[in-house]
Design a protein around this motif. Structure first.
Motif, PDB file in Angstrom:
ATOM      1  N   GLY A 162       0.814  -1.214   0.000  1.00 36.36           N
ATOM      2  CA  GLY A 162       0.000   0.000   0.000  1.00 36.36           C
ATOM      3  C   GLY A 162       0.843   1.258   0.000  1.00 36.36           C
ATOM      4  O   GLY A 162       0.564   2.228  -0.721  1.00 36.36           O
ATOM      5  N   ALA A 163       1.924   1.249   0.801  1.00 37.28           N
ATOM      6  CA  ALA A 163       2.834   2.389   0.838  1.00 37.28           C
ATOM      7  C   ALA A 163       3.571   2.539  -0.487  1.00 37.28           C
ATOM      8  O   ALA A 163       3.806   3.657  -0.968  1.00 37.28           O
ATOM      9  CB  ALA A 163       3.823   2.225   1.983  1.00 37.28           C
ATOM     10  N   PHE A 164       3.949   1.398  -1.079  1.00 34.73           N
ATOM     11  CA  PHE A 164       4.597   1.408  -2.396  1.00 34.73           C
ATOM     12  C   PHE A 164       3.683   2.065  -3.431  1.00 34.73           C
ATOM     13  O   PHE A 164       4.109   2.911  -4.220  1.00 34.73           O
ATOM     14  CB  PHE A 164       4.930  -0.025  -2.816  1.00 34.73           C
ATOM     15  N   VAL A 173      -6.076   3.315  -3.616  1.00 28.87           N
ATOM     16  CA  VAL A 173      -5.450   2.221  -2.877  1.00 28.87           C
ATOM     17  C   VAL A 173      -6.473   1.650  -1.898  1.00 28.87           C
ATOM     18  O   VAL A 173      -7.109   2.402  -1.138  1.00 28.87           O
ATOM     19  CB  VAL A 173      -4.198   2.690  -2.110  1.00 28.87           C
ATOM     20  N   ALA A 174      -6.632   0.337  -1.927  1.00 28.72           N
ATOM     21  CA  ALA A 174      -7.577  -0.327  -1.032  1.00 28.72           C
ATOM     22  C   ALA A 174      -6.979  -1.649  -0.561  1.00 28.72           C
ATOM     23  O   ALA A 174      -6.021  -2.161  -1.162  1.00 28.72           O
ATOM     24  CB  ALA A 174      -8.908  -0.570  -1.731  1.00 28.72           C
ATOM     25  N   ARG A 175      -7.557  -2.200   0.520  1.00 29.76           N
ATOM     26  CA  ARG A 175      -7.103  -3.493   1.038  1.00 29.76           C
ATOM     27  C   ARG A 175      -8.291  -4.314   1.516  1.00 29.76           C
ATOM     28  O   ARG A 175      -9.297  -3.771   1.986  1.00 29.76           O
ATOM     29  CB  ARG A 175      -6.113  -3.297   2.197  1.00 29.76           C
ATOM     30  N   ALA A 176      -8.142  -5.623   1.381  1.00 29.83           N
ATOM     31  CA  ALA A 176      -9.144  -6.558   1.883  1.00 29.83           C
ATOM     32  C   ALA A 176      -8.420  -7.887   2.110  1.00 29.83           C
ATOM     33  O   ALA A 176      -7.208  -7.975   1.926  1.00 29.83           O
ATOM     34  CB  ALA A 176     -10.285  -6.710   0.883  1.00 29.83           C
ATOM     35  N   TYR A 177      -9.158  -8.910   2.499  1.00 32.31           N
ATOM     36  CA  TYR A 177      -8.549 -10.238   2.598  1.00 32.31           C
ATOM     37  C   TYR A 177      -9.446 -11.259   1.921  1.00 32.31           C
ATOM     38  O   TYR A 177     -10.639 -11.017   1.674  1.00 32.31           O
ATOM     39  CB  TYR A 177      -8.229 -10.618   4.039  1.00 32.31           C
ATOM     40  N   ASP A 178      -8.877 -12.401   1.600  1.00 28.25           N
ATOM     41  CA  ASP A 178      -9.504 -13.369   0.703  1.00 28.25           C
ATOM     42  C   ASP A 178     -10.922 -13.791   1.072  1.00 28.25           C
ATOM     43  O   ASP A 178     -11.811 -13.824   0.218  1.00 28.25           O
ATOM     44  CB  ASP A 178      -8.605 -14.599   0.527  1.00 28.25           C
ATOM     45  N   THR A 179     -11.168 -14.112   2.326  1.00 35.82           N
ATOM     46  CA  THR A 179     -12.478 -14.640   2.719  1.00 35.82           C
ATOM     47  C   THR A 179     -13.436 -13.578   3.262  1.00 35.82           C
ATOM     48  O   THR A 179     -14.510 -13.911   3.750  1.00 35.82           O
ATOM     49  CB  THR A 179     -12.299 -15.739   3.787  1.00 35.82           C
TER      50      THR A 179
END
Length: 356
Positions: A162-164, A173-179
């Motif tokens: 995310g910082a990159f 920029v967003a984040r989540a996880y697989d399940t």
């Protein structure tokens, strides 16, 4: 991406006839289904959708989608994706990569793809390990990670995707996880963004890095371990059942983020304003940088849309420039060849070839 004509499809319409071959229990299965569920809700057209990947477990993705796809070489998916978008900007472009493929050998390609702002959804599967090549540590592996190449534990400081992305100039920029049940919402938000939308997806490698993210994904710790961000809403996490509400506030002395306890008011709701909890603003790049670098443990993991501030796309600017250059001109290939330093050889000056 320009405005698309939506069509009606189902999840089955996006499943290819290929056998899905990942290790049993791999988080990639959940991500694949999340994408296949999301596309019908977007009204996407398989005939106008392209998935591009590099090398790694995640990069098998195009085979399992009933759409167009390119399985390219290690780290070079962004270069191929750029060509696709310039050749046909009407296509709905998705780039699939991993922490090794996209952050190591492909780091420079990913950087330029983001700074140029190609209109594309980039899904980076981060399992913090090299899975396909049998478990070596990767650029995102945590300190102390044991692996065949770091038998005593990794001493490398891990890279934060995310910082990159933010440092490279990504406008989303967003984040989540697989399940996560919220993964589809994050993918929809990325798709709605007109530009390079970078989505880091924490993915469980069941064989070489099992349960790496259990410290914030397991149900027992999720309330206190996850900070799901929504634009215009306070940065709250926790619950009464899990030990109380908490929030993210600004430490004005250190100019850094901090965790604060949030009391429950008489109305039964958390009194976040009294605790000084920040309201999430997706256009605040400075706070976004702090959120993606929060150390796990003292802080929850920031998830959801962290940054979203659109700007003109690369292909839009290139096509506008091309149209401007063509204005009022007629294509003349012969004239182009004759332009500049050219000369003609008269027939009578042409002697027999020598030295042959």
């Amino acid at each position: 991406m320009n405005e698309m004509t939506t069509i009606k499809t189902t999840l089955k319409d996006w499943e290819s006839d290929q056998e899905v071959r990942w290790c049993p229990g791999c988080g990639d299965y959940a991500i694949l289904k999340a994408v296949q569920r999301t596309l019908p809700e977007l009204g996407a057209d398989p005939a106008k959708t392209v998935f591009v990947s590099g090398i790694g477990c995640s990069s098998r993705f195009p085979y399992y989608m009933a759409s167009y796809g390119f399985h390219t070489i290690h780290g070079r998916a962004p270069a191929v994706a750029t060509g696709i978008k310039l050749a046909n900007p009407e296509l709905d472009l998705w780039l699939v990569t991993g922490d090794g493929d996209g952050m190591s050998i492909g780091g420079n390609h990913t950087m330029h793809f983001l700074r140029r702002n190609i209109n594309c959804q980039i899904m980076l599967f981060n399992n913090e390990i090299y899975g396909l090549t049998k478990g070596q540590y990767s650029p995102t592996s945590r300190l102390g990670t044991p692996s065949p190449t770091t038998p005593l534990g990794s001493v490398d400081r891990p890279l934060q995707p995310g910082a990159f992305a933010l440092g490279a100039g990504a406008p989303f920029v967003a984040r989540a996880y697989d399940t996560s049940k919220n993964l589809t919402d994050v993918l929809k938000a990325a798709h709605a963004h007109q530009g390079a939308a970078f989505v880091e997806i924490f993915q469980n490698c069941i064989v070489y890095n099992k349960d790496r993210f259990a410290d914030f994904t397991e149900k027992a710790v999720a309330d206190q371990g996850q900070l799901w961000l929504k634009n215009g809403e306070p940065m709250l996490f926790g619950s009464v059942k899990s030990g109380g509400f908490k929030g993210i506030a600004l430490d004005t002395e250190k100019l850094a983020l901090k965790v604060v306890d949030v009391a429950v008011g008489e109305d039964g709701k958390p009194d976040w304003q009294a605790a000084g909890v920040l309201v999430h603003d997706v256009t605040n790049r400075g706070v976004a940088h702090m959120l993606v670098e929060l150390p796990m443990g003292p802080f929850p993991v920031a998830l959801g849309v962290i940054y979203d501030d659109p700007r003109p796309t690369y292909e839009g600017a290139m096509l506008a420039q091309d149209e401007q250059a063509r204005a009022g001109k007629t294509a003349d290939l012969a004239k182009l060849f004759a332009k500049g330093q050219t000369w003609s050889v008269a027939e009578e000056d042409q002697g027999p070839l020598s030295g042959v």
